[in-house]
Write an enzyme that holds these catalytic residues in place. Sequence first.
Site, PDB file in Angstrom:
ATOM      1  N   ASP A   1      39.212  35.552  64.921  1.00  0.00           N
ATOM      2  CA  ASP A   1      39.648  34.984  63.646  1.00  0.00           C
ATOM      3  C   ASP A   1      38.660  33.972  63.062  1.00  0.00           C
ATOM      4  OD1 ASP A   1      42.105  36.414  63.598  1.00  0.00           O
ATOM      5  OD2 ASP A   1      42.850  35.075  65.145  1.00  0.00           O
TER       6      ASP A   1
ATOM      7  N   ARG B   1      34.559  40.660  69.512  1.00  0.00           N
ATOM      8  CA  ARG B   1      34.950  40.975  68.129  1.00  0.00           C
ATOM      9  C   ARG B   1      34.317  39.958  67.172  1.00  0.00           C
ATOM     10  NH1 ARG B   1      41.319  40.855  68.920  1.00  0.00           N
ATOM     11  NH2 ARG B   1      40.677  38.871  69.839  1.00  0.00           N
TER      12      ARG B   1
ATOM     13  N   HIS C   1      48.490  33.126  66.301  1.00  0.00           N
ATOM     14  CA  HIS C   1      48.060  34.517  66.523  1.00  0.00           C
ATOM     15  C   HIS C   1      47.298  34.966  65.264  1.00  0.00           C
ATOM     16  CE1 HIS C   1      47.913  38.420  68.210  1.00  0.00           C
ATOM     17  NE2 HIS C   1      49.137  38.862  67.972  1.00  0.00           N
TER      18      HIS C   1
ATOM     19  N   SER D   1      51.746  40.310  69.137  1.00  0.00           N
ATOM     20  CA  SER D   1      52.021  41.471  68.278  1.00  0.00           C
ATOM     21  C   SER D   1      52.227  42.743  69.098  1.00  0.00           C
ATOM     22  CB  SER D   1      50.911  41.657  67.239  1.00  0.00           C
ATOM     23  OG  SER D   1      49.641  41.728  67.849  1.00  0.00           O
TER      24      SER D   1
ATOM     25  N   HIS E   1      41.472  31.078  73.455  1.00  0.00           N
ATOM     26  CA  HIS E   1      42.180  32.342  73.666  1.00  0.00           C
ATOM     27  C   HIS E   1      43.003  32.253  74.938  1.00  0.00           C
ATOM     28  CE1 HIS E   1      42.988  36.650  73.942  1.00  0.00           C
ATOM     29  NE2 HIS E   1      42.742  36.656  72.637  1.00  0.00           N
TER      30      HIS E   1
HETATM   31  N1  CMX Z   1      41.830  23.628  69.488  1.00  0.00           N
HETATM   32  C1  CMX Z   1      42.424  22.571  70.065  1.00  0.00           C
HETATM   33  N2  CMX Z   1      43.133  22.647  71.194  1.00  0.00           N
HETATM   34  C2  CMX Z   1      43.187  23.849  71.786  1.00  0.00           C
HETATM   35  C3  CMX Z   1      42.537  24.976  71.267  1.00  0.00           C
HETATM   36  C4  CMX Z   1      41.849  24.844  70.056  1.00  0.00           C
HETATM   37  N3  CMX Z   1      41.263  25.871  69.450  1.00  0.00           N
HETATM   38  N4  CMX Z   1      42.778  26.028  72.094  1.00  0.00           N
HETATM   39  C5  CMX Z   1      43.551  25.564  73.104  1.00  0.00           C
HETATM   40  N5  CMX Z   1      43.795  24.240  72.901  1.00  0.00           N
HETATM   41  C6  CMX Z   1      44.680  23.366  73.684  1.00  0.00           C
HETATM   42  C7  CMX Z   1      46.082  23.948  73.644  1.00  0.00           C
HETATM   43  O1  CMX Z   1      46.771  23.592  72.440  1.00  0.00           O
HETATM   44  C8  CMX Z   1      46.693  23.343  74.882  1.00  0.00           C
HETATM   45  O2  CMX Z   1      47.015  21.993  74.589  1.00  0.00           O
HETATM   46  P1  CMX Z   1      48.337  21.295  75.202  1.00  0.00           P
HETATM   47  O3  CMX Z   1      48.101  21.275  76.675  1.00  0.00           O
HETATM   48  O4  CMX Z   1      48.353  19.961  74.552  1.00  0.00           O
HETATM   49  O5  CMX Z   1      49.493  22.180  74.811  1.00  0.00           O
HETATM   50  C9  CMX Z   1      45.510  23.331  75.853  1.00  0.00           C
HETATM   51  O6  CMX Z   1      44.335  23.399  75.048  1.00  0.00           O
HETATM   52  C10 CMX Z   1      45.526  24.508  76.817  1.00  0.00           C
HETATM   53  O7  CMX Z   1      45.619  25.703  76.061  1.00  0.00           O
HETATM   54  P2  CMX Z   1      44.951  27.062  76.608  1.00  0.00           P
HETATM   55  O8  CMX Z   1      45.619  27.404  77.917  1.00  0.00           O
HETATM   56  O9  CMX Z   1      43.473  26.963  76.595  1.00  0.00           O
HETATM   57  O10 CMX Z   1      45.332  28.100  75.467  1.00  0.00           O
HETATM   58  P3  CMX Z   1      46.719  28.887  75.270  1.00  0.00           P
HETATM   59  O11 CMX Z   1      46.664  30.122  76.083  1.00  0.00           O
HETATM   60  O12 CMX Z   1      47.882  27.992  75.465  1.00  0.00           O
HETATM   61  O13 CMX Z   1      46.653  29.233  73.716  1.00  0.00           O
HETATM   62  C11 CMX Z   1      45.601  29.899  71.705  1.00  0.00           C
HETATM   63  C12 CMX Z   1      45.745  30.174  73.200  1.00  0.00           C
HETATM   64  C13 CMX Z   1      44.804  31.038  71.082  1.00  0.00           C
HETATM   65  C14 CMX Z   1      46.999  29.880  71.080  1.00  0.00           C
HETATM   66  C15 CMX Z   1      44.879  28.547  71.502  1.00  0.00           C
HETATM   67  O14 CMX Z   1      43.567  28.630  72.019  1.00  0.00           O
HETATM   68  C16 CMX Z   1      44.852  28.121  70.063  1.00  0.00           C
HETATM   69  O15 CMX Z   1      45.807  27.488  69.588  1.00  0.00           O
HETATM   70  N6  CMX Z   1      43.738  28.434  69.298  1.00  0.00           N
HETATM   71  C17 CMX Z   1      43.672  28.153  67.890  1.00  0.00           C
HETATM   72  C18 CMX Z   1      44.483  29.197  67.107  1.00  0.00           C
HETATM   73  C19 CMX Z   1      43.783  30.533  67.129  1.00  0.00           C
HETATM   74  O16 CMX Z   1      42.603  30.661  66.888  1.00  0.00           O
HETATM   75  N7  CMX Z   1      44.568  31.580  67.402  1.00  0.00           N
HETATM   76  C20 CMX Z   1      44.067  32.970  67.334  1.00  0.00           C
HETATM   77  C21 CMX Z   1      43.878  33.626  68.701  1.00  0.00           C
HETATM   78  C22 CMX Z   1      43.428  35.063  68.566  1.00  0.00           C
HETATM   79  C23 CMX Z   1      44.516  35.903  67.955  1.00  0.00           C
HETATM   80  O17 CMX Z   1      45.533  36.154  68.637  1.00  0.00           O
HETATM   81  O18 CMX Z   1      44.418  36.304  66.808  1.00  0.00           O
END
Ligand code: CMX
Length: 441
Positions: A373, A327, A271, A241, A318
């Site tokens: 979140d 937060r 996000h 964002s 994250h």
């Molecule tokens: N559940 C399951 N798997 C997860 C996970 C979770 N909560 N968080 C990360 N992973 C997985 C990723 O999908 C990724 O898998 P692949 O290798 O198969 O693609 C792997 O772990 C490595 O990811 P990462 O480097 O730890 O995390 P990223 O920087 O790629 O992504 C985020 C960050 C937030 C998108 C991810 O942790 C996620 O999808 N979380 C759940 C959604 C969420 O809560 N989003 C809100 C974030 C805060 C916000 O911006 O509002």
Amino acid sequence: MAKRLKDTLYEKIMDWRPRTERLMKEYGNVVVDQVTIGQILGGMRGIKSLVSDISYLDPQEGIRYRGYTLPEVFEKLPKAKGGNMPLVEGLFYLLLTGDMPTEEQAAEVADEFNKRRILPRFIYELIDAMPCCSHPMTIFSTAILTLHRESFFTKKYHAGISKLDYWDPTYEDSLNLLAKLPEIATYTYAKLYRDGKRIQSNPNLDFGGNFAHMMGIGKPYDDVSRMHFIVHADHEAGNVSAHTGHLVASSLSDVYLSISAMVNGLAGPLHGLANQEVLRWLQDLMDKMNGEVPTEDELKQFVWNTLNSGQVIPGFGHAVLRKTDPRYMLQREFSLKNMPEDPLFKVVDMLYNVVPPILLEQGKAKNPWPNVDAQSGVIQWHYGIKEYDFYTVLFGIGRSIGICANIIWDRALGYPLERPKSLTTAILEDFAAGKDVVIED
Ligand code: CMX
């Protein structure tokens, strides 16, 4: 009498400009970072290529607003009368100037918002005209976008304003927009979920208090709103964002165009939409449990089932943080104090213990801890907002405060059009093969 906010801001801008000008002129070639193929293909994680003085995110400590940790922000900002949480108006003052405001300075922002809060009729008509199944984020973004015709910056730009003065109409647009967001959001809520029955705003209330009033929810929802908008306001410059807002504004699109775009980025499930996803996921669990709080073993099984079906656990992980999000902790403290017996909160709190070891065992997520979140939606649910599609709109109001502050400073410091260079896969393969690749700048 204290100096007016705009005068204070002008002085800060004049003091700051020589710093960035000197960095650019004398140190423009100093190397800050190197970029790997993994980063280029991996969503640019960790590349140090943006600047923001509004907030800074430390992976271990969490966010600091203008150098203050979140607990410090909550302790030091002036409080709302009759409430325990700080004034959102004070936060805007802090983000914009870097100074912790006095009550008088926060009151000046409140006064500015108050003068600018009336929505043009066409925004109500626009919201009325949206198809009934529209997502509230679509309506929110469209309403903001449509306000573009009000842009003071665009009028001044076409009249031939100096580049050095761009920040001034951007400041005016920002205040005009921020003042209107609670009305846009609550009218959208009334239209979608309350048969259009809206509550008129109360000019005697502060930003958060008035939002709670227009939602028709009593105390302590005013404090919930203030807390919610403050914790969501900014998370440095690289998240989707914030980056989208900055990127779009870099083409000199005005604040309305930029904030609408930033809202669209926020609307993705990885996000801001994650707060809605958390509630959807929890409701699915509660349905399966016939409304009973699950045992720890049942919860573990539900988490594994989600992971094994190829989905992420919403509210955990994250891209930058490597510890529990402060937060999350702030909202947890509020919940422990105000709603400890809420069944959904009990499940959320169990997840705090259950999910991280499972994510660690799965071995993929770099950060197994909860983010903002994981906790925000359950508080909204407790105070009667059960339409979880709406939760990201609340995130959007808060985030707009930080992004507007960022865009005003982008204009003040004359940051240019953003234009990184892209490569082809074949060029990356040449780099990988150690070939001597020459790319002209
Ligand atoms: N559940 C399951 N798997 C997860 C996970 C979770 N909560 N968080 C990360 N992973 C997985 C990723 O999908 C990724 O898998 P692949 O290798 O198969 O693609 C792997 O772990 C490595 O990811 P990462 O480097 O730890 O995390 P990223 O920087 O790629 O992504 C985020 C960050 C937030 C998108 C991810 O942790 C996620 O999808 N979380 C759940 C959604 C969420 O809560 N989003 C809100 C974030 C805060 C916000 O911006 O509002």
